[in-house]
Design an enzyme around this catalytic site. Structure first.
Site, PDB file in Angstrom:
ATOM      1  NE  ARG A   9      -6.126  -0.142 -18.999  1.00  0.00           N
ATOM      2  CZ  ARG A   9      -6.886  -1.003 -19.781  1.00  0.00           C
ATOM      3  NH1 ARG A   9      -7.585  -1.870 -18.796  1.00  0.00           N
ATOM      4  NH2 ARG A   9      -7.369  -0.395 -20.834  1.00  0.00           N
ATOM      5  CB  SER A  41       8.013  -6.695  -2.958  1.00  0.00           C
ATOM      6  OG  SER A  41       7.719  -6.687  -1.783  1.00  0.00           O
ATOM      7  CB  SER A  42      10.973  -4.122   0.829  1.00  0.00           C
ATOM      8  OG  SER A  42       9.556  -3.673   1.168  1.00  0.00           O
ATOM      9  CB  CYS A  43       7.551  -8.608   1.405  1.00  0.00           C
ATOM     10  SG  CYS A  43       7.109  -9.368  -0.332  1.00  0.00           S
ATOM     11  CE1 TYR A  98       3.874  -9.667  -5.170  1.00  0.00           C
ATOM     12  CE2 TYR A  98       5.062  -9.104  -3.158  1.00  0.00           C
ATOM     13  CZ  TYR A  98       4.556  -8.807  -4.389  1.00  0.00           C
ATOM     14  OH  TYR A  98       4.981  -7.753  -5.400  1.00  0.00           O
ATOM     15  CE  LYS A 120       6.818  -9.526  -7.468  1.00  0.00           C
ATOM     16  NZ  LYS A 120       6.761  -8.940  -9.062  1.00  0.00           N
ATOM     17  CG  HIS A 147      -0.109  -2.431  -0.055  1.00  0.00           C
ATOM     18  ND1 HIS A 147      -0.205  -2.642  -1.560  1.00  0.00           N
ATOM     19  CD2 HIS A 147       0.631  -3.386   0.181  1.00  0.00           C
ATOM     20  CE1 HIS A 147       0.394  -3.666  -1.576  1.00  0.00           C
ATOM     21  NE2 HIS A 147       0.878  -4.084  -0.717  1.00  0.00           N
ATOM     22  NE  ARG A 161     -10.685   1.172   6.920  1.00  0.00           N
ATOM     23  CZ  ARG A 161      -9.519   0.769   7.452  1.00  0.00           C
ATOM     24  NH1 ARG A 161      -8.990   1.096   8.669  1.00  0.00           N
ATOM     25  NH2 ARG A 161      -8.896   0.167   6.705  1.00  0.00           N
ATOM     26  NE  ARG A 184       4.767  -2.858   6.716  1.00  0.00           N
ATOM     27  CZ  ARG A 184       4.893  -3.512   7.857  1.00  0.00           C
ATOM     28  NH1 ARG A 184       5.783  -3.195   8.772  1.00  0.00           N
ATOM     29  NH2 ARG A 184       4.301  -4.794   8.115  1.00  0.00           N
ATOM     30  CG  ASP A 200       0.899  -5.596  14.415  1.00  0.00           C
ATOM     31  OD1 ASP A 200       0.040  -4.851  14.098  1.00  0.00           O
ATOM     32  OD2 ASP A 200       1.314  -5.704  15.596  1.00  0.00           O
TER      33      ASP A 200
HETATM   34  P1  GDP Z   1       2.626  -5.080   4.538  1.00  0.00           P
HETATM   35  O1  GDP Z   1       3.718  -3.914   4.452  1.00  0.00           O
HETATM   36  O2  GDP Z   1       3.156  -6.028   3.618  1.00  0.00           O
HETATM   37  O3  GDP Z   1       2.557  -5.375   5.964  1.00  0.00           O
HETATM   38  O4  GDP Z   1       1.261  -4.544   3.828  1.00  0.00           O
HETATM   39  P2  GDP Z   1       0.201  -3.514   4.044  1.00  0.00           P
HETATM   40  O5  GDP Z   1       0.320  -2.084   3.567  1.00  0.00           O
HETATM   41  O6  GDP Z   1      -1.304  -3.956   3.801  1.00  0.00           O
HETATM   42  O7  GDP Z   1       0.038  -3.187   5.646  1.00  0.00           O
HETATM   43  C1  GDP Z   1       0.985  -2.466   6.640  1.00  0.00           C
HETATM   44  C2  GDP Z   1       0.662  -2.365   8.334  1.00  0.00           C
HETATM   45  O8  GDP Z   1      -0.412  -1.403   8.281  1.00  0.00           O
HETATM   46  C3  GDP Z   1       0.352  -3.599   8.693  1.00  0.00           C
HETATM   47  O9  GDP Z   1       0.803  -3.602   9.900  1.00  0.00           O
HETATM   48  C4  GDP Z   1      -1.334  -3.521   8.767  1.00  0.00           C
HETATM   49  O10 GDP Z   1      -1.902  -4.230   9.740  1.00  0.00           O
HETATM   50  C5  GDP Z   1      -1.487  -2.026   8.860  1.00  0.00           C
HETATM   51  N1  GDP Z   1      -2.679  -1.294   8.561  1.00  0.00           N
HETATM   52  C6  GDP Z   1      -3.535  -0.800   9.266  1.00  0.00           C
HETATM   53  N2  GDP Z   1      -4.664  -0.284   8.745  1.00  0.00           N
HETATM   54  C7  GDP Z   1      -4.582  -1.058   7.537  1.00  0.00           C
HETATM   55  C8  GDP Z   1      -5.674  -0.829   6.473  1.00  0.00           C
HETATM   56  O11 GDP Z   1      -6.576  -0.135   6.585  1.00  0.00           O
HETATM   57  N3  GDP Z   1      -5.248  -1.638   5.481  1.00  0.00           N
HETATM   58  C9  GDP Z   1      -3.916  -2.429   5.251  1.00  0.00           C
HETATM   59  N4  GDP Z   1      -3.697  -2.986   4.336  1.00  0.00           N
HETATM   60  N5  GDP Z   1      -3.141  -2.389   6.566  1.00  0.00           N
HETATM   61  C10 GDP Z   1      -3.350  -1.560   7.495  1.00  0.00           C
END
Ligand code: GDP
Length: 321
Positions: free
Chosen positions: A18, A113-115, A142, A146, A185, A193, A215, A275
């Site tokens: 799912r 995950s890459s984290c 997390y 993993k 994410h 948004r 990213r 960040d």
């Molecule tokens: P990460 O890759 O584990 O850090 O996970 P995320 O995908 O949640 O965040 C990636 C980056 O995008 C971080 O630097 C966040 O601060 C930034 N970011 C900017 N706007 C957003 C938003 O609306 N949602 C999330 N989740 N991250 C955001």
């Protein structure tokens, strides 16, 4: 020897069907002609419940398993609920891996995950940088769960001679993603948004953090192809990275999302939000060497994901804001 085509008629279980990843893997297996696919919702089998998982494997005895079930979330969800991310993931993967080994599952792919890699790993991040440095604190619980999964796969291989493998995907996106503003994410968070702001005529949209972290984004259909490719072409305990080999700053990503949804207002950065790690570009030379490459570009994949999201909005399955 396990490097061989998968038996399309053998029972194949997708754990987590799912979710974003499991759903794409299931669709890919169906398209590839797998005829004995097994799934179970969390209401039918709670994978955190050891007894329930043992009973399920005892009954179904899958020959092949893709372990895509996990508690996942964006940076805020990980930072807010670290205990849940740790405990749920440890239990899900330990239960499934043990039950698979105990009931004779021949091939299994564990998804991480890459984290899992150190916060300041050399970029692009090679698989052998695992456990060479400290983790990013916003998702360390997390990540440790993993990492334990990768180690369990290696331990099962050593102790029981099973052909189980691990793969570490980069940030994923695509149809079926979680668009919940708190838990999502970055990519679905921004799509939601910007689309809401366009519909409401808002003059500004807030982007979390400074916009400077970089990213990498892989479309989930590409990942699904990679999963089957690895099961058929790889048999080793070392995890394999799955990514596209390119990244971009969050500010650039946000502008791309704005352009794709047709939003023309201003972007505002909320630096009170974290960040996270500055960069986590994966080295994808291992999987390239195995004959797989990502095929869906970010612009194309993003446009398709926005189209899918709009269909969900029209159908009333998600709200705009
Ligand atoms: P990460 O890759 O584990 O850090 O996970 P995320 O995908 O949640 O965040 C990636 C980056 O995008 C971080 O630097 C966040 O601060 C930034 N970011 C900017 N706007 C957003 C938003 O609306 N949602 C999330 N989740 N991250 C955001």
């Amino acid at each position: 020897m396990s490097i061989a085509p998968l038996d399309r008629s053998a029972r194949t279980y997708v754990a987590g069907h799912r979710g974003l990843v499991g759903g794409a893997v299931l669709a890919h297996l169906q398209a590839e002609g797998f005829t004995d696919l097994v799934t179970a919702t969390s209401a039918e089998v709670d994978l955190r419940d050891r007894g329930a998982v043992e009973a399920f494997f005892d009954r179904e005895r899958p020959a092949t398993v893709v372990l895509a079930a996990a508690k996942v979330g964006g940076i805020l969800a990980n930072a807010t609920y670290p205990a849940d991310f740790f405990s749920d993931n440890i239990r899900i993967q330990t239960n499934v891996l043990d039950a698979a080994a105990a009931t004779g599952t021949e091939r299994l792919l564990f998804l991480g995950s890459s984290c899992i890699y150190p916060k300041f790993a050399e970029q692009p991040i090679r698989e052998d940088s695992l456990l060479t440095g400290l983790l990013e604190p916003t998702n360390d619980a997390y990540a440790i769960a993993k990492i334990a999964g990768v180690l369990q796969v290696q331990a099962l291989r050593r102790q029981h001679g099973v052909h189980y493998i691990s793969a570490m995907p980069t940030n994923l996106y695509g149809p079926g993603d979680n668009f919940n503003p708190e838990g999502s994410h970055v990519l679905p968070g921004l799509i939601r948004r910007f689309e809401a702001a366009r519909l409401d005529g808002d003059p500004t949209v807030t982007v979390w953090g400074t916009g400077t972290p970089r990213r990498e984004f892989l479309h989930v259909s590409d990942l699904a192809r990679a999963c089957v490719h690895l099961l058929e072409n790889y048999d080793d305990g070392a995890p394999v990275n799955i990514g596209v080999g390119e990244d971009l700053p969050i500010a650039e990503l946000a502008q791309l999302v704005a352009d794709t949804v047709g939003y023309t207002g201003e972007l505002v950065f909320d630096t009170t939000k974290p960040d996270g790690t500055p960069r986590k570009l994966l080295d994808v030379s291992t999987i390239h060497g195995l004959g797989w490459r990502a095929e869906i570009g970010l612009r194309e994949g993003l446009a398709a994901t926005v189209a899918w999201y709009r269909e969900q909005l029209a159908a009333g399955t998600v709200r705009a804001s």
